[in-house]
Every structure is written in structure tokens, then in C-alpha cells.
Motif scaffolding. Structure first.
Motif, mmCIF file in Angstrom:
data_model
loop_
_atom_site.group_PDB
_atom_site.id
_atom_site.type_symbol
_atom_site.label_atom_id
_atom_site.label_comp_id
_atom_site.label_asym_id
_atom_site.label_seq_id
_atom_site.Cartn_x
_atom_site.Cartn_y
_atom_site.Cartn_z
ATOM 1 N N ILE A 452 37.849 33.188 -63.672
ATOM 2 C CA ILE A 452 37.702 34.345 -62.782
ATOM 3 C C ILE A 452 38.465 34.053 -61.494
ATOM 4 N N ASP A 453 39.243 35.021 -61.038
ATOM 5 C CA ASP A 453 40.096 34.805 -59.871
ATOM 6 C C ASP A 453 39.297 34.705 -58.572
ATOM 7 N N VAL A 454 38.239 35.514 -58.442
ATOM 8 C CA VAL A 454 37.408 35.450 -57.240
ATOM 9 C C VAL A 454 36.354 34.367 -57.461
ATOM 10 N N THR A 455 36.532 33.233 -56.837
ATOM 11 C CA THR A 455 35.694 32.067 -57.086
ATOM 12 C C THR A 455 34.403 32.130 -56.284
ATOM 13 N N ARG A 456 33.491 31.188 -56.583
ATOM 14 C CA ARG A 456 32.231 31.124 -55.828
ATOM 15 C C ARG A 456 32.516 30.778 -54.360
ATOM 16 N N ASP A 457 33.543 29.974 -54.116
ATOM 17 C CA ASP A 457 33.903 29.660 -52.736
ATOM 18 C C ASP A 457 34.379 30.911 -52.000
ATOM 19 N N ALA A 458 35.111 31.763 -52.715
ATOM 20 C CA ALA A 458 35.593 33.002 -52.097
ATOM 21 C C ALA A 458 34.427 33.927 -51.760
ATOM 22 N N HIS A 459 33.453 34.006 -52.667
ATOM 23 C CA HIS A 459 32.268 34.821 -52.401
ATOM 24 C C HIS A 459 31.518 34.292 -51.180
ATOM 25 N N ALA A 460 31.354 32.974 -51.099
ATOM 26 C CA ALA A 460 30.624 32.383 -49.987
ATOM 27 C C ALA A 460 31.370 32.583 -48.668
ATOM 28 N N VAL A 528 15.058 31.338 -65.193
ATOM 29 C CA VAL A 528 15.150 31.587 -63.753
ATOM 30 C C VAL A 528 16.271 30.756 -63.137
ATOM 31 N N GLY A 529 16.388 29.494 -63.586
ATOM 32 C CA GLY A 529 17.452 28.633 -63.080
ATOM 33 C C GLY A 529 18.829 29.190 -63.373
ATOM 34 N N GLU A 530 19.019 29.725 -64.586
ATOM 35 C CA GLU A 530 20.318 30.295 -64.949
ATOM 36 C C GLU A 530 20.631 31.517 -64.094
ATOM 37 N N VAL A 531 19.618 32.383 -63.860
ATOM 38 C CA VAL A 531 19.832 33.567 -63.025
ATOM 39 C C VAL A 531 20.154 33.146 -61.589
ATOM 40 N N MET A 535 23.501 33.833 -59.179
ATOM 41 C CA MET A 535 23.410 34.431 -57.843
ATOM 42 C C MET A 535 24.060 33.545 -56.774
ATOM 43 N N THR A 536 23.903 32.239 -56.887
ATOM 44 C CA THR A 536 24.584 31.353 -55.930
ATOM 45 C C THR A 536 26.092 31.399 -56.145
ATOM 46 N N ASP A 537 26.526 31.606 -57.409
ATOM 47 C CA ASP A 537 27.961 31.778 -57.662
ATOM 48 C C ASP A 537 28.496 32.992 -56.912
ATOM 49 N N ALA A 538 27.619 33.977 -56.688
ATOM 50 C CA ALA A 538 28.016 35.165 -55.932
ATOM 51 C C ALA A 538 27.949 34.935 -54.432
ATOM 52 N N GLY A 539 27.609 33.715 -54.021
ATOM 53 C CA GLY A 539 27.593 33.366 -52.610
ATOM 54 C C GLY A 539 26.275 33.624 -51.907
ATOM 55 N N LEU A 540 25.222 33.941 -52.653
ATOM 56 C CA LEU A 540 23.946 34.296 -52.047
ATOM 57 C C LEU A 540 23.096 33.061 -51.737
#
Length: 636
Positions: A452-460, A528-531, A535-540
Motif C-alpha cells: 500500500i502506497d500510503v504507509t502507517r508512518d504517513a497516516h501517523a 481485538v488485537g488484530e482490529v 487501527m494503529t496502522d491508520a495512525g490512531l
């Protein structure tokens, strides 16, 4: 000739004799075998006899053995050979073997390492340990008792673990008058069972470990027997390493050897096949290729190396290769996958919890893995496939195993090193199971990670915050949800992007199919851990409020995230305080027996040992606890 010169010549002759003796033994082949069977079948006595007959006992050991034999009594014999092997005090006192005892001996033709494995059912896991490296199994049967349950269990395990050579040693023939009819009947019964589990051939020998019949020399008491003695058979049986050398080249990397900038090699033991300089190789699972430029050993560079040798390979190219990777023949590499069907031998007193994460050690790689509910367990007496929800001590089950990343593997039937594994409890570090891969699940080959081009770092970065998972854990009624809700309100007021996953709310939807058994609690936390990870991958900044009673599952979720992103928050409330609060009336129902598997009453809670944050709700208000947590989070 002077006395000094004469002494020098004698010393030189002795040195030459010693060198010749060492060379003779150094060049002998090595056979590893186990002895197994039921209790009191005479395993330790047999090994003691082998050591004695091969003259592998020193004079002081023999004197000590004779003294011990007189002290414990030896059924009319001068020596109790079992005492040579039963070294543990508990074993001598009980007259049984508990641990696996390894002994070395040699004859003129071959060297041997023999493992004396326990006969009691509760020590079956020790037998599996001894069998894991064996080429041959000596299955002992007491001629007076015939084929027993443990005979079948050990035979099945030996076959399961891949031992190709089986000797059926019908022991204590002296106690039945060396009766041929009894021997033939036992062999017939065993053959019927052996064929039912896939043992195609075995060698049956009538013996007496105590009297020495058919051990090292043919016995006059069994004139009707025309087969080999036990030593003769052990000296001539074909070794598995010969077959391994004919297979494609495989070497698991144990160590990246980098003593200085001018040398970089990859060290390990060759599991199968052979290798030469200039051979093309492929690294699995990455798939990178190169060629072998040097084969380095303790004795210098080699022009050829085969299965069983430990070497260091120097490659022609600077390729990414690390511990746990497999260097293989380029045109015949092993496969890689992250989902398997495997046979599992459960070796822990605590039953398996399906879905719980364990360390899986295969070859030189250690990764995280989960084992699912068994498809079935095997009844070793009838070979029936029985339904089961878990695995108990000594159970043998067929299960699906999921690893957290692809690994190089081969079916255990083809390669023990790349198909056999152990499972280790993440909390206690105890080995809880041994496993053998049958095959990879097809879906593991069809599912690939999509870049995926938009990385977790980009989201954060977009949210101007570091992703975190704030994991609130504590007893029911401790105040987890109340404090987590206050923390999220404060984070929201500060402009942080967050989301709260509450235990009760999740069970209305995603986990509505789960109950409150230990196994269901494990699966609840896994989901729950997977969800939360997504969500943390989305920067939350994700907050969860779950009892999450087991350390192993909290550790599993921690392992899903990058270092420093899992923040364990222990809401520390004594049981009596939580029970007094009991706003939902759950403790009352549990005390009355109307609510089963309730944490703190009839299901355990394992408090964190090293939580990042601990709040004491007896001395702190929920508001104070929330302020403390937010301050600590913003500091980092």
C-alpha cells in the motif's frame, strides 16, 4: 641404548597406538537409537548389558556397580545392569526411568549413542525428546506380558517422528523358558498393530538383558532362532544420513559469521544433500540467489560437504541472509508458507488453549504461532480419530498452525529438520509440544500481502501523533471502561485522533459468537488485537478496555505491534473491592454458581508483572487516574 632413549621409544609407541585408536573410532559411523517400552520391560538393564558387553565400563565404575548391586539386590545375578543407566536418585528409589539417559558405546564396527526413555505414560514427552534425533528404535516387550498400551504408544510415536528402523526386542525370555510359541505369538500380535500404523518392516529378536541371550552373542537357549544378535543388527543397519545425502541441498543458517570486514559467511549444519564451490543457491523464504564461493570448516576450506557436516558458506554476492533463513539448491528449493496442517504431540500438564500464541522453533528460526482447535486426536490403541476441543497431556492431534510470517519448510516425512518443530510457552518458556508438518494449507499460497502506497508512518504524520495501543486490563468492576473513557475524552480535547474498543461493546458484534471459556477468551483477545493493530496502522491512538485475564494473550498483542507502541495499563483493584462495586451483579451470580468461568471466581486472572502504567483505584479517583495516564502518554 640408554634408559632415556628406551623410555622415549616406548612413549612414542604408546602415542602411535593412541593415535591409531582415535583414528579408528573417528572414522566409524555413528548410530543413534532409543530403547522404549512399558514400565519394567528391562530397557535400562538392556543398555547396561550393551555397555558391559562392549567393555565400555571402567574398573572403578564396575566396582561401584557391583557394590550398588549387592546393596539393592539383583535377582540372583552379580550385577544389576540397570544401575549403570538409572542415575537419578528418584529412579533408583522407585526402580523406574524418569528422565532420558544418554549413553555412548562402541564396537569394532560402529559407534552408538543410545537413549533410555521413560516407560510411564506421564513421561511420554521425554520419550519424544529421545526419539527426535534417533535413527532406530528398540521396542522392548516383556515376554510374560505381550503387547501393551505403552508398546503401541511408543511404536506409534517412533513411527510418527520418522524413525524408519524398528527392532522388536522380546525381553525376559529366560523367565518363560525360552518358549518359541510365546515369542511367535507376540511377534504376530505386534505385526498386526505395526501394519495398521504404517510400520512396514521390523526385526524381531528374542533376548534376555539380564542373562545376555542374543545381545552380543548368539544364545544356545534359542536354537530355533536364526536371526542376528542385537549387536549384529545395530552394527549393520543402514544409516539415515546416507539417504539424507541423496536429497536436494538444504542448510538452515544458524549464525552469520562476520569476524572482520573482509569475511562474511553463513554457518550451519547441512540438513540434506551436498554442496560444492560454484554451486548455485537460493535463499528461502526471500528467494534471492547467488553461488557458493567457499566452503569453510574448522579444518580449512573444503571442496565438498554433505548432510551432517557443520560448515560456513561464503557466497559470491552480498545478499540479505540471516539466522533462520535456509540456503538451498537453486533449482530445487523448499517451499515457504505461513499456514500448515501438522501433527501435534502435547507435552504439557496444562491443556492446550486453541488460538493462544506460542513461540514456534523450527530449524534455527523462532517465530510466533498459534494452534487452532484440533481436527481430531488419535487413539493409539484403536487408531480411531476422535473429536476434541483441545489437547491434553500426551494427546496426539491433527491441527492447523498459523505462523506470523512465512517460513521455509518441507513435510516432516521428507525432512526432519525443516518439518519438525517445538512449541514454547511465551510466559514460562516451557516446551509444551512437539509438531510435525504434514503440508501447507492451500489458502496460505493464495493469499499475499498487498503493498500500500500510503504507509502507517504517513497516516501517523498526517495526524501529527505516534500510533499507540493503550491496553487497559483488570478485574471486572475495576474501573477499566470508566478510566479509558475519561482518557479518550482528554485526548480528544487535545486534538488527538483516537478510538475506544470496549469489551462489552465488541461482544455485541465482532465477538458475539464467543462465550467465556478460556479458549473463547483467547480468541476474543486475538480478534481485538488484530482490529487494534489495523487501527494503529491508520495512525490512531487506540484504547481497549478488556479483562484480558491471561498474560500470554496480552503478550501476543504486544508482539503484533512495533516496539514501544503497546502500553499495558494495569487497573489494580483488589477482588474484594471490585466485588463490592459489582454494579452489574455479575460477582453475585458467579458466587451462586449461575455464571460459569467468571474471572476472579472460577477462572484465573494473571496480573501484569511489568505493566508500563499501574493505577490504584483504591487510592486514586478515576479522574486522577486518567490525568496520570494522559500525562505519561504525552511524555513519550
Amino acid at each position: 641404548m640408554t634408559a632415556h632413549a628406551s623410555s622415549y621409544r616406548v612413549d612414542a609407541m604408546i602415542a602411535r597406538d593412541i593415535d591409531a585408536y582415535l583414528d579408528m573410532h573417528r572414522n566409524k559411523s555413528l548410530l543413534r537409537f532409543i530403547t522404549c517400552g512399558s514400565v519394567d520391560d528391562g530397557k535400562s538393564t538392556l543398555i547396561g548389558r550393551l555397555l558391559y558387553d562392549s567393555k565400555m565400563i571402567f574398573e572403578d565404575q564396575l566396582a561401584s556397580l557391583e557394590a550398588d548391586s549387592k546393596r539393592v539386590g539383583t535377582q540372583g545375578q552379580d550385577i544389576d545392569f540397570a544401575l549403570l543407566v538409572d542415575g537419578l536418585a528418584a529412579e533408583r528409589e522407585q526402580g523406574i526411568t524418569i528422565d532420558v539417559a544418554y549413553r555412548f558405546f562402541a564396537t569394532e564396527k560402529r559407534k552408538f549413542i543410545v537413549a533410555d526413555t521413560p516407560g510411564h505414560e506421564q513421561y511420554t514427552r521425554n520419550m519424544v525428546t529421545g526419539a527426535s534425533t534417533a535413527d532406530l528404535a528398540v521396542i522392548l516387550i516383556d515376554a510374560r506380558k505381550g503387547v501393551l498400551t505403552q508398546t503401541k504408544r511408543h511404536s506409534y510415536l517412533a513411527h510418527l517422528i520418522g524413525i524408519r528402523h524398528v527392532v522388536l526386542a522380546v525381553n525376559k525370555m529366560d523367565l518363560i523358558g525360552y518358549d518359541q510359541a510365546t515369542f511367535d505369538s507376540i511377534v504376530k500380535d505386534y505385526r498386526a498393530f505395526a501394519e495398521s500404523i504404517g510400520i512396514e518392516d521390523f526385526t524381531a529378536i528374542p533376548i534376555s538383558g539380564l542373562a545376555g541371550d542374543n545381545i552380543a552373542a548368539r544364545s544356545e537357549n534359542t536354537g530355533w532362532y536364526a536371526g542376528p544378535t542385537l549387536i549384529d543388527h545395530l552394527e549393520t543397519v543402514e544409516l539415515d544420513v546416507t539417504l539424507d545425502q541423496a536429497k536436494p541441498f538444504r542448510m538452515a543458517v544458524q549464525w552469520v559469521n562476520r569476524p572482520h570486514l573482509d569475511f562474511r559467511g553463513f554457518s550451519g549444519m547441512i540438513a540434506s544433500g551436498s554442496v560444492r564451490p560454484d554451486d548455485p543457491i537460493r535463499i528461502v523464504p526471500s528467494g534471492r540467489t547467488s553461488t557458493v564461493s567457499r566452503i569453510v570448516s574448522f579444518d580449512g576450506d573444503l571442496d565438498h560437504a554433505v548432510a551432517g557436516q557443520s560448515v560456513t558458506l561464503v557466497l559470491a554476492d552480498e545478499v540479505d541472509c540471516s539466522r533462520g533463513d535456509v540456503i538451498a539448491a537453486a533449482d530445487a528449493p523448499p517451499q515457504s508458507a505461513d499456514q500448515f496442517q501438522a501433527k501435534i504431540v502435547w507435552m504439557d500438564a496444562e491443556a492446550m488453549l486453541p488460538g493462544r500464541a506460542h513461540w514456534l522453533k523450527i530449524g534455527t528460526r523462532t517465530i510466533s504461532a498459534t494452534v487452532q482447535q484440533p481436527k481430531y486426536v488419535v487413539d493409539v490403541n484403536t487408531m480411531a480419530e476422535l473429536s476434541a476441543k483441545t489437547l491434553d497431556l500426551n494427546d496426539i492431534g491433527i491441527c492447523e498452525v498459523y505462523t506470523d510470517r512465512p517460513i521455509a519448510y518441507e513435510p516432516y516425512a521428507d525432512n526432519r529438520d525443516l518439518g519438525g518443530f517445538i512449541l514454547i510457552d511465551k510466559v514460562t518458556n516451557a516446551t509444551v509440544a512437539a509438531g510435525m508438518i504434514d503440508f501447507a494449507l492451500r489458502r496460505s499460497q493464495n493469499v499475499h500481502w498487498q503493498a500500500i502506497d500510503v504507509t502507517r508512518d504517513a497516516h501517523a504524520t498526517q495526524k501529527n501523533q505516534r500510533p499507540r495501543l493503550l491496553w487497559f486490563t483488570g478485574l471486572s468492576g475495576s474501573g477499566k471502561s470508566t478510566i479509558a473513557n475519561l482518557v479518550e475524552k482528554k485526548l480528544h480535547a487535545l486534538g488527538k485522533h483516537s478510538f475506544l474498543l470496549d469489551g462489552d461493546n465488541i461482544r455485541h458484534g465482532l465477538n458475539r459468537d464467543l462465550g467465556f471459556t478460556d479458549a473463547d477468551r483467547v480468541e476474543n483477545i486475538r480478534r481485538v488485537g488484530e482490529v487494534a493493530k489495523l487501527m494503529t496502522d491508520a495512525g490512531l491512538i487506540v484504547l481497549t478496555a478488556f479483562i484480558s485475564p491471561f498474560r500470554a494473550e496480552r503478550a501476543m498483542v504486544r508482539d503484533m505491534l512495533p516496539d514501544g507502541e503497546f502500553i499495558e495499563i494495569f487497573v489494580n483493584t483488589p477482588l474484594e473491592v471490585a466485588e463490592r462495586r459489582d454494579v452489574k451483579g455479575l460477582y453475585k451470580k458467579a458466587r451462586e454458581g449461575r455464571l460459569k468461568n467468571f474471572t476472579g471466581i472460577d477462572s484465573p486472572y494473571e496480573a501484569p508483572r511489568n505493566a508500563e502504567i499501574t493505577v490504584d483505584t483504591v487510592t486514586m479517583s478515576p479522574e486522577d487516574a486518567a490525568n496520570l495516564i494522559v500525562a505519561r502518554i504525552l511524555e513519550q
